[in-house]
Enzyme design. Structure first.
Site, PDB file in Angstrom:
ATOM      1  N   PRO A 292      84.814  31.916 -23.088  1.00 43.46           N
ATOM      2  CA  PRO A 292      84.934  31.402 -24.445  1.00 43.46           C
ATOM      3  C   PRO A 292      83.645  30.707 -24.890  1.00 43.46           C
ATOM      4  O   PRO A 292      83.053  29.936 -24.136  1.00 43.46           O
ATOM      5  CB  PRO A 292      86.081  30.393 -24.336  1.00 43.46           C
ATOM      6  CG  PRO A 292      86.104  29.986 -22.896  1.00 43.46           C
ATOM      7  CD  PRO A 292      85.633  31.179 -22.113  1.00 43.46           C
ATOM      8  N   GLY A 293      83.206  31.013 -26.095  1.00 40.21           N
ATOM      9  CA  GLY A 293      82.048  30.329 -26.675  1.00 40.21           C
ATOM     10  C   GLY A 293      82.496  29.597 -27.923  1.00 40.21           C
ATOM     11  O   GLY A 293      82.717  28.384 -27.942  1.00 40.21           O
ATOM     12  N   TYR A 335      78.036  37.843 -42.500  1.00 35.81           N
ATOM     13  CA  TYR A 335      79.392  38.386 -42.284  1.00 35.81           C
ATOM     14  C   TYR A 335      80.405  38.000 -43.372  1.00 35.81           C
ATOM     15  O   TYR A 335      81.590  38.244 -43.205  1.00 35.81           O
ATOM     16  CB  TYR A 335      79.992  37.874 -40.963  1.00 35.81           C
ATOM     17  CG  TYR A 335      79.096  37.769 -39.766  1.00 35.81           C
ATOM     18  CD1 TYR A 335      78.585  38.910 -39.155  1.00 35.81           C
ATOM     19  CD2 TYR A 335      78.803  36.531 -39.211  1.00 35.81           C
ATOM     20  CE1 TYR A 335      77.788  38.801 -38.022  1.00 35.81           C
ATOM     21  CE2 TYR A 335      78.008  36.423 -38.071  1.00 35.81           C
ATOM     22  CZ  TYR A 335      77.503  37.564 -37.488  1.00 35.81           C
ATOM     23  OH  TYR A 335      76.728  37.454 -36.364  1.00 35.81           O
ATOM     24  N   CYS A 362      64.789  30.947 -51.530  1.00 34.39           N
ATOM     25  CA  CYS A 362      64.442  31.862 -52.615  1.00 34.39           C
ATOM     26  C   CYS A 362      65.031  33.214 -52.297  1.00 34.39           C
ATOM     27  O   CYS A 362      64.334  34.128 -51.828  1.00 34.39           O
ATOM     28  CB  CYS A 362      62.938  31.936 -52.755  1.00 34.39           C
ATOM     29  SG  CYS A 362      62.309  30.431 -53.470  1.00 34.39           S
TER      30      CYS A 362
END
Ligand code: PLP
Length: 432
Positions: A292-293, A335, A362
């Site tokens: 798990p991260g 995403y 920008c």
């Protein structure tokens, strides 16, 4: 509580992070800044560790995936909590080592490790190198031989699962830059090659099916496919895998629309699945690990910004611009990831001002959120974007030569700098 335990409101109506007033924090540390509630990180580490022990068995260990968030102070916490760590580059290995992380508890990943990466990993004494393909296997065998050691490895296998549709769209994942596919026979070939290497000790297998997964189905399918593969290898070569690592990917609740996740129950159900599949094949259960991260750090993090302009484009929409954006959080741009945004000075007021949260680059695509509702801010208002602990600082850039924000660690009601703010001199530091 707002979404997660780390976020709340106080008597002034201000947002709090790990119990501390976000407006006061911003005065002390400036904006933009990342905050990490370390008590929440530790709670997730303990949750994984105790439940893995309970449901996966005593040899199992959670492996923290450092690509979600990586700096020395965090590795110290992960080490103190007794987890293993997964690194995906020499830079991450270097960070873990500099933090005093026990390198024998490190898994080294990546689909294209250079010879220099492999030599560095061996020099640091990395416990397990997760070998991605045949070219890397041959290179590692040679480099381990030169170093006079026998390197423990796992092989990365592609089980052929598409976690997003929760169906076995086999070709979907077989066509991947990672690993060796079972379906094409290449997984079996690389096992035979690894067993024939003089300087390599094959400890088992690894797979990773995806990220932000909300139910156990993809993991359960991966377990089934991988255990069947292990049983087949045993039958054909006599080799018994000691370790099966089924990767990371447990989901995190970013907004009210995301479901709440009962991690313990998911781990329990997965553990039962492992046991029943092993019984079915009459095999001894390998040591099970997962990586798990996101789920360890995401919900412990928030980013605080200062509003610079509130622009109402008549007939279109309202733009609230802050002093950060895609350089500190590229996830909306990449995403369209959704976030919960709060006016940190009126966290308990009605969130009735619809707006787009824009960054300062920008670039029209430099947005942090669209169609959100917050209590109306003005120039100078502190805003909080919640659940930014994962894949924000670790993905941050200096686009537009914007210095990266600091990471402030909050623990037991105290705040300290974990990563200092970059200066303009840091920005030109490498220019010759
Ligand atoms: C990204 C990744 C992880 C961590 O995934 P999370 O979604 O952050 O839990 C673990 N293992 C591997 C191999 C990965 O690529």
């Amino acid at each position: 509580m707002i979404l997660h335990n780390s976020f709340n409101t106080n008597e002034k109506g201000h947002l709090t992070i790990g119990g501390l007033d976000a407006v006061c924090l911003s005065r002390e540390f400036g904006t933009p800044a990342y905050y990490l509630d370390c008590n929440a990180v530790r709670a997730m580490c303990r949750m994984y560790k105790s439940n893995f022990l309970k449901y996966f068995g005593e040899k199992s260990l959670p492996v923290y995936a450092g690509k979600a968030l990586c700096f020395k102070g965090l590795y110290s916490i992960i080490a103190e909590e007794g987890l293993a760590a997964d690194c995906v580059s020499s830079g991450e290995l270097h960070t873990a080592n500099a933090a005093g992380f026990p390198m024998d508890r490190v898994f080294f990943h990546g689909n294209n490790k250079t010879d220099a990466d492999l030599a560095y990993a061996i020099r640091l004494g990395v416990g397990l190198i997760v070998v991605d393909g045949l070219d890397e296997l041959a290179a590692l065998d040679r480099i381990a031989g030169e170093a006079g050691i026998r390197q423990n490895i796992l092989l990365r296998i592609t089980p052929g699962i598409d976690p997003h549709t929760h169906q076995k769209i086999v070709t979907g994942n077989v066509d991947s830059k990672f690993g060796s596919a079972i379906m094409t026979g290449q997984a079996f070939d690389i096992v035979k090659a690894a067993l024939a290497c003089k300087n390599i000790n094959l400890k088992g297998f690894h797979c990773h099916v995806g990220s932000q997964i909300f139910d156990i189905e993809p993991f359960s399918e991966a377990a089934e496919i991988m255990l069947a593969f292990i049983a087949k290898i045993k039958g054909e070569t006599g080799y018994s895998a000691e370790i099966l690592n089924i990767g990371g990917g447990f989901g995190v609740r970013y907004t009210e629309e995301d479901p709440e996740i009962d991690y313990e129950n998911n781990i329990r159900m997965l553990g039962e699945r492992f046991d029943s599949i092993c019984r079915e094949y009459g095999m001894e259960k390998p040591s099970i690990s997962m990586e798990p991260g996101r789920s360890i750090v995401a919900a412990a993090g928030a980013t605080l910004y200062t509003v610079g302009s509130v622009k109402e484009v008549t007939g279109f929409r309202n733009y609230v611009s802050v002093d950060g954006g895609m350089p500190d959080n590229p996830r909306y741009t990449l995403y369209q990831s959704k976030y919960t945004v709060v006016n940190a000075e009126k966290a308990d007021a009605a969130a009735d001002y619809e707006c787009t949260l824009a960054g300062r680059c920008c670039e029209s695509g430099d947005l942090l959120a669209e169609g959100i509702k917050i209590a109306k801010p003005q120039r100078g208002t502190i805003l909080g974007v919640l659940v930014t602990g994962a894949y924000n600082y670790s993905m941050a850039s200096n686009y537009n030569r914007i210095p990266r924000p600091p990471v402030i660690m909050i623990e037991d009601g105290k705040a300290r700098v974990g990563v200092r703010r970059e200066t303009f001199d840091d920005i030109i530091h490498l220019d010759i």
